[in-house]
Design an enzyme around this catalytic site. Structure first.
Site, PDB file in Angstrom:
ATOM      1  N   LYS A   1     -47.849  -7.115  33.056  1.00 19.98           N
ATOM      2  CA  LYS A   1     -48.809  -8.927  32.122  1.00 19.98           C
ATOM      3  C   LYS A   1     -48.371 -10.123  34.111  1.00 19.98           C
ATOM      4  O   LYS A   1     -47.211  -9.289  34.550  1.00 19.98           O
ATOM      5  CB  LYS A   1     -47.716  -9.123  31.201  1.00 19.98           C
ATOM      6  CG  LYS A   1     -46.323  -9.312  31.423  1.00 19.98           C
ATOM      7  CD  LYS A   1     -46.154 -10.531  32.161  1.00 19.98           C
ATOM      8  CE  LYS A   1     -44.362 -11.033  32.558  1.00 19.98           C
ATOM      9  NZ  LYS A   1     -44.257 -11.898  33.637  1.00 19.98           N
TER      10      LYS A   1
ATOM     11  N   PRO B   1     -44.487  -1.671  40.250  1.00 20.07           N
ATOM     12  CA  PRO B   1     -43.144  -2.458  40.538  1.00 20.07           C
ATOM     13  C   PRO B   1     -42.495  -2.139  40.120  1.00 20.07           C
ATOM     14  O   PRO B   1     -42.672  -3.256  39.151  1.00 20.07           O
ATOM     15  CB  PRO B   1     -43.349  -2.609  42.176  1.00 20.07           C
ATOM     16  CG  PRO B   1     -45.370  -2.821  41.431  1.00 20.07           C
ATOM     17  CD  PRO B   1     -45.657  -2.524  40.950  1.00 20.07           C
TER      18      PRO B   1
ATOM     19  N   GLY C   1     -39.273  -5.154  39.803  1.00 14.83           N
ATOM     20  CA  GLY C   1     -38.197  -6.734  40.028  1.00 14.83           C
ATOM     21  C   GLY C   1     -39.502  -7.604  41.085  1.00 14.83           C
ATOM     22  O   GLY C   1     -39.313  -8.052  42.268  1.00 14.83           O
TER      23      GLY C   1
ATOM     24  N   GLY D   1     -42.295  -9.082  39.205  1.00 13.89           N
ATOM     25  CA  GLY D   1     -42.630 -10.361  37.939  1.00 13.89           C
ATOM     26  C   GLY D   1     -43.420  -9.434  37.271  1.00 13.89           C
ATOM     27  O   GLY D   1     -44.272 -10.745  36.911  1.00 13.89           O
TER      28      GLY D   1
ATOM     29  N   GLY E   1     -43.217  -7.303  34.558  1.00 12.85           N
ATOM     30  CA  GLY E   1     -43.139  -6.800  33.503  1.00 12.85           C
ATOM     31  C   GLY E   1     -42.895  -5.315  33.006  1.00 12.85           C
ATOM     32  O   GLY E   1     -43.531  -5.449  31.883  1.00 12.85           O
TER      33      GLY E   1
ATOM     34  N   GLY F   1     -40.321  -3.454  33.216  1.00 11.52           N
ATOM     35  CA  GLY F   1     -39.770  -2.249  32.520  1.00 11.52           C
ATOM     36  C   GLY F   1     -39.784  -2.608  31.027  1.00 11.52           C
ATOM     37  O   GLY F   1     -39.211  -1.795  29.982  1.00 11.52           O
ATOM     38  N   SER F   2     -39.847  -4.623  31.160  1.00 11.96           N
ATOM     39  CA  SER F   2     -40.013  -5.007  29.594  1.00 11.96           C
ATOM     40  C   SER F   2     -40.892  -4.118  29.282  1.00 11.96           C
ATOM     41  O   SER F   2     -41.015  -3.737  27.614  1.00 11.96           O
ATOM     42  CB  SER F   2     -40.684  -5.796  29.394  1.00 11.96           C
ATOM     43  OG  SER F   2     -39.268  -6.423  30.322  1.00 11.96           O
TER      44      SER F   2
ATOM     45  N   ASP G   1     -39.314 -11.322  27.402  1.00 14.04           N
ATOM     46  CA  ASP G   1     -40.356 -10.977  28.047  1.00 14.04           C
ATOM     47  C   ASP G   1     -40.662  -9.665  27.135  1.00 14.04           C
ATOM     48  O   ASP G   1     -41.673  -9.245  27.525  1.00 14.04           O
ATOM     49  CB  ASP G   1     -41.036 -10.739  29.173  1.00 14.04           C
ATOM     50  CG  ASP G   1     -40.489 -10.101  29.796  1.00 14.04           C
ATOM     51  OD1 ASP G   1     -39.741  -9.334  29.883  1.00 14.04           O
ATOM     52  OD2 ASP G   1     -40.950 -10.127  30.915  1.00 14.04           O
TER      53      ASP G   1
END
Length: 272
Positions: free
Chosen positions: A8, A93, A95, A97, A99, A101-102, A135
């Site tokens: 996102k 990638p 870290g 910005g 999202g 992993g979220s 998030d």
């Protein structure tokens, strides 16, 4: 079962105040982008997790897919009668910005809900996702929303960028959450994101801002240069997403910029 958790972007990101619980309240619009990981979950007699693609730091117990499994297992005994094997192919990638992993954690919740026939509602899934991260809940419905509070409360927002072309550039600069927030003084925005987004896309520059940029673009000139280059290549709007370091540009037409950013990770495609 195989799915493709997507990234996102933040369109605007205002840090409005620091909360008593040490988190911050924000205002932003989250918009899904088709830069995807691949997540497969297979029913099994014992639990397992493996990954490929980009290296994932830390041990598997900290992965949000694994946390999603144990979160549901603690609540629903049916998960104790069987187990699953996870395979996560990491493309987005970390870290950055975006999202990623979220998204992995939220998609794992949705898949486990289906595999074990838990019949959880959208609201229930969102509440479980909030326990994974601020998030994560966005990715349950995975559609454009105005978000507020910690970034985990949503209002439907009628924004469509369908047919616009987006270029995302990640310079592999790791910015911790503490570093990003350490350079921001919370404040109410001069112009509401909701109001500014009613303007044509080419009028967003200067009105729709990411509060993290003021400090981070000065601290990391490479990020500022990416944003500058995207505008030089006729982006209608360009911004850093989240706490960085990925920068995106939205274009009216398809624009191949991979060779221009040959030293960085680049994804480009149409918005839906």
């Amino acid at each position: 079962m195989l799915t493709f958790p997507n990234a996102k972007i933040n369109i605007g990101l205002n840090i409005t105040e620091k909360r008593p619980d040490s988190f911050h309240n924000i205002e932003s619009v989250f918009y899904p982008v088709n830069w995807c990981d691949a997540l497969e979950i297979i029913p099994s007699t014992q639990f397992g997790f493996q990954s490929s693609g980009l290296a994932i730091p830390g041990d598997q117990t900290s992965n949000l897919c694994v946390k999603a499994y144990h979160l549901l297992r603690n609540e629903y005994p049916v998960l104790n009668t069987g187990s699953v094997l996870f395979h996560l192919h990491k493309v987005i990638p970390m870290g950055a910005g975006l999202g990623g992993g979220s998204a992995d954690g939220a998609f794992a919740l949705k898949m486990l809900n289906e595999i074990f026939e838990l019949n959880l509602s959208t609201v229930a899934l969102q509440n479980f996702a909030r326990r994974l991260g601020s998030d994560c809940a966005f990715f349950i419905e995975n559609r454009p929303v105005f978000c507020f509070n910690k970034g985990d409360e949503f209002e439907e927002y009628p924004l469509s960028l369908k047919g616009k072309f987006i270029v995302l550039v990640n310079p592999a600069i790791h910015i911790s959450t503490a570093e990003a927030y350490g350079g921001v003084t919370p404040k109410k925005p001069e112009v509401s994101i909701k109001e500014a987004l009613k303007l044509p896309l080419n009028k967003w520059e200067g009105l729709i801002k990411n509060d993290f940029e003021e400090n981070l673009l000065w601290k990391y000139p490479a990020i500022a240069e990416i944003k500058k280059t995207l505008y030089e290549q006729k982006a209608l709007y360009a911004s850093m997403t989240g706490s960085g370091s990925t920068v995106y540009g939205i274009f009216e037409q398809e624009t191949d910029l991979k060779s221009m950013f040959a030293d960085f990770m680049v994804w480009q495609g149409y918005l839906t």
